[in-house]
Each structure stands twice: as C-alpha cells, then as structure tokens.
Design a protein around this motif. Structure first.
Motif, short mmCIF file in Angstrom:
data_model
loop_
_atom_site.label_atom_id
_atom_site.label_comp_id
_atom_site.label_asym_id
_atom_site.label_seq_id
_atom_site.Cartn_x
_atom_site.Cartn_y
_atom_site.Cartn_z
N GLY A 164 -45.27 -22.68 4.44
CA GLY A 164 -44.37 -21.89 5.20
C GLY A 164 -44.12 -22.25 6.73
O GLY A 164 -43.50 -22.50 7.56
N ARG A 182 -40.41 -15.88 -1.51
CA ARG A 182 -39.48 -15.75 -0.52
C ARG A 182 -39.54 -15.23 0.96
O ARG A 182 -40.01 -15.86 1.89
CB ARG A 182 -38.21 -15.17 -1.37
CG ARG A 182 -36.77 -15.15 -0.59
CD ARG A 182 -35.58 -15.31 -1.07
NE ARG A 182 -34.56 -16.03 -0.41
CZ ARG A 182 -32.95 -15.67 -1.07
NH1 ARG A 182 -33.52 -16.07 -2.38
NH2 ARG A 182 -32.30 -16.61 0.14
N THR A 183 -40.18 -13.82 0.74
CA THR A 183 -40.39 -13.43 2.10
C THR A 183 -41.78 -13.73 2.86
O THR A 183 -41.38 -14.11 4.15
CB THR A 183 -40.80 -11.79 2.34
OG1 THR A 183 -39.96 -10.92 1.31
CG2 THR A 183 -41.53 -11.06 2.87
N GLU A 186 -40.04 -17.58 3.99
CA GLU A 186 -39.17 -17.37 5.06
C GLU A 186 -39.70 -16.71 6.69
O GLU A 186 -39.17 -16.73 7.38
CB GLU A 186 -38.21 -16.37 4.67
CG GLU A 186 -37.35 -16.49 3.88
CD GLU A 186 -35.93 -16.01 3.29
OE1 GLU A 186 -36.08 -14.65 2.56
OE2 GLU A 186 -35.29 -16.09 2.49
N ARG A 187 -40.19 -15.80 6.47
CA ARG A 187 -41.68 -15.59 7.44
C ARG A 187 -42.16 -15.86 8.21
O ARG A 187 -41.72 -16.87 8.86
CB ARG A 187 -42.26 -14.22 7.36
CG ARG A 187 -43.24 -13.50 8.36
CD ARG A 187 -43.92 -12.72 7.77
NE ARG A 187 -45.79 -13.39 7.22
CZ ARG A 187 -46.19 -12.70 5.86
NH1 ARG A 187 -45.06 -11.98 5.81
NH2 ARG A 187 -46.27 -13.54 5.40
N ALA A 190 -39.39 -18.86 9.95
CA ALA A 190 -39.06 -18.57 11.27
C ALA A 190 -38.93 -19.49 12.11
O ALA A 190 -38.25 -19.21 13.07
CB ALA A 190 -38.72 -17.41 11.09
N THR A 194 -37.82 -23.35 10.03
CA THR A 194 -37.90 -24.71 8.89
C THR A 194 -36.36 -24.17 8.07
O THR A 194 -36.74 -22.61 7.49
CB THR A 194 -39.28 -24.12 7.73
OG1 THR A 194 -40.30 -24.37 8.66
CG2 THR A 194 -39.58 -25.41 6.79
N ARG A 195 -36.50 -25.69 7.25
CA ARG A 195 -34.71 -24.57 6.08
C ARG A 195 -35.28 -24.20 4.71
O ARG A 195 -36.05 -25.00 4.73
CB ARG A 195 -34.15 -25.89 5.99
CG ARG A 195 -32.55 -26.28 5.31
CD ARG A 195 -31.87 -27.03 5.11
NE ARG A 195 -31.67 -27.12 6.13
CZ ARG A 195 -30.19 -28.42 6.40
NH1 ARG A 195 -29.96 -28.75 5.47
NH2 ARG A 195 -29.52 -28.44 7.67
N MET A 196 -34.75 -23.51 4.40
CA MET A 196 -35.52 -22.85 2.98
C MET A 196 -34.07 -23.59 1.63
O MET A 196 -33.55 -23.10 2.86
CB MET A 196 -35.53 -21.40 3.14
CG MET A 196 -36.69 -21.32 4.22
SD MET A 196 -38.52 -21.42 3.61
CE MET A 196 -39.39 -21.35 5.24
N GLU A 197 -34.92 -23.84 0.65
CA GLU A 197 -33.33 -23.45 -0.78
C GLU A 197 -34.37 -22.99 -1.45
O GLU A 197 -35.45 -23.10 -1.88
CB GLU A 197 -33.50 -25.15 -0.50
CG GLU A 197 -32.82 -25.43 -1.73
CD GLU A 197 -31.13 -25.27 -1.98
OE1 GLU A 197 -30.35 -24.84 -2.70
OE2 GLU A 197 -30.81 -24.78 -0.74
#
Length: 233
Positions: A164, A182-183, A186-187, A190, A194-197
């Motif tokens: 991440g 997921r947390t 995303e953290r 950020a 970075t693009r997240m899917e």
C-alpha cells in the motif's frame, strides 16, 4: 518491464495473451489434476475451471486492440481543435488475488490488468498456491516478456502495508478485502495517491460466470489522457 510492455502494439499484446491460452490448453490435464489433488475439486469442477481460465485469456486477448476504441473518445469543443481522450496504462499494479478459484481467480485478476500495458504483481494466498507457480511456467513459455507478471505466494496481511505504501506501485486491486485490509491499503496509499480497486470475493462457480469478465475490468487500471490538436489557421 513496464515501459517495454506498454510500448508494444495492442495487437501484439493480444497475440501473447492468446498464446497464454494455447499454452494453458496444452497443459490442461496437469492443471485439472492439481486442482483435484491440492484444492479438493471434483474432476468435473476442476475441468470446468481450467476450461474457463483458457476461455478468459482468449476473451481478454480479443479486447487488447479494441478497448481503446470503445472507451476513448473524440470530445466536442467550442474552439478550433480536435480533442481526443485515450486510455494509457497506469503502470505497476499490485493485485491481492482471491482465495477461491485458485486458477481462474488468478487469471481473472491478471488478464485485464496486463491488457492495456501494465505490469502486475500478483499476491497469492489460497489452498493451492503451487498452481500459481505452475501458471508462471505457462507464462514463461508463451512469449510474455520477463517482469510483466510477477507472482508472490504468502500471507497477504504480511504484505498489505508494504504494498500500500510502495511509491513504485501505481494501482492496487484487492479481491475479498476485509474492512481492516481496505483501511490499511487506503491509508498507506493516500500519500502517493495510489489508485485503489476493491472487488468482493466470489465462489468458484461465480468466477466462471460471464459477470466475472468484462472490458470494464480493464478501465480501473488505465489513465485517460486528453490531447488538443489545432485545426485550421
């Protein structure tokens, strides 16, 4: 490997994905046996999964030289310009692969990522991780350049913070992510934007369904860039 892969023609990338399907077909029975022996599949279900994985590679091979025409556009503008929006690869993509469908789930994550010219790091954690290594042998004999597909087998919770926050990873796909995962992704992602899917987990039967393949599985891993070209004087 990303620059070299993305600079190849879309037609050539399609040829290589089709060749992947051919090479997997040539080892069909070996993959069926591995699914039966290591993943506990019934022979019929194992055959169905291998057949679907072959078909999925051929499906995405057909999209390599078509998705840009479908999702790109010529935009209406008020000035004297041609205005084009075209998809370009995001770059390096990390994919946390599903636990179910150890072959088909892996192929379903990998193929739409590499179609537009991305390279991918596949993080594999399931009951039959050796299937991913067998697939690596298939890829090695299918004219795919080294470094386009990279496979890591291991526990995803040990890798998600590192992946991440890695500045050389441009996008992340996570299938079946927990709320915690997921947390974390995303953290950590950020700061480098970075693009997240995120996609939900699926059963082996659901991975075989038509809903588990789509050109819209390609678009999360491209950037749409717009060019203005003057017309007239």
């Amino acid at each position: 490997a990303q620059d070299g892969w993305s600079s190849r023609s879309a037609f050539n990338r399609g040829q290589i994905l089709y060749r992947m399907g051919e090479m997997l077909e040539s080892r069909r029975q070996a993959f069926v046996d591995t699914l039966v022996d290591t993943a506990g599949y019934a022979p019929d279900a194992a055959g169905a999964e291998v057949g679907a994985a072959i078909d999925r590679l051929v499906y995405y091979a057909g999209w390599t030289d078509k998705f840009a025409q479908v999702f790109g556009s010529i935009n209406p503008v008020a000035s004297s310009h041609f205005d084009f929006s075209v998809p370009e690869p995001s770059g390096v993509v990390a994919a946390f692969c599903p636990e179910a469908a150890p072959l088909l789930g892996l192929v379903s994550c990998m193929a739409p990522i590499i179609v537009p010219g991305n390279t991918v790091i596949l993080v594999v954690e399931n009951d039959a991780p050796t299937l991913a290594l067998d697939l690596a042998e298939v890829l090695d004999t299918s004219d795919l350049p080294g470094g386009v597909v990279n496979i890591l087998t291991g526990h995803r919770e040990e890798l998600r913070e590192h992946v991440g926050g890695h500045r050389d990873v441009d996008a992340i796909l996570s299938v079946g992510a927990s709320t915690e995962e997921r947390t974390i992704l995303e953290r950590e992602g950020a700061e480098s934007v970075t693009r997240m899917e995120f996609r939900p987990g699926r059963s082996p039967a659901e991975w075989r369904a038509d809903e588990s393949q789509s050109p819209y599985w390609i678009t999360p891993f491209v950037e749409f860039k717009t060019t203005w070209h003057p017309v007239g004087r």
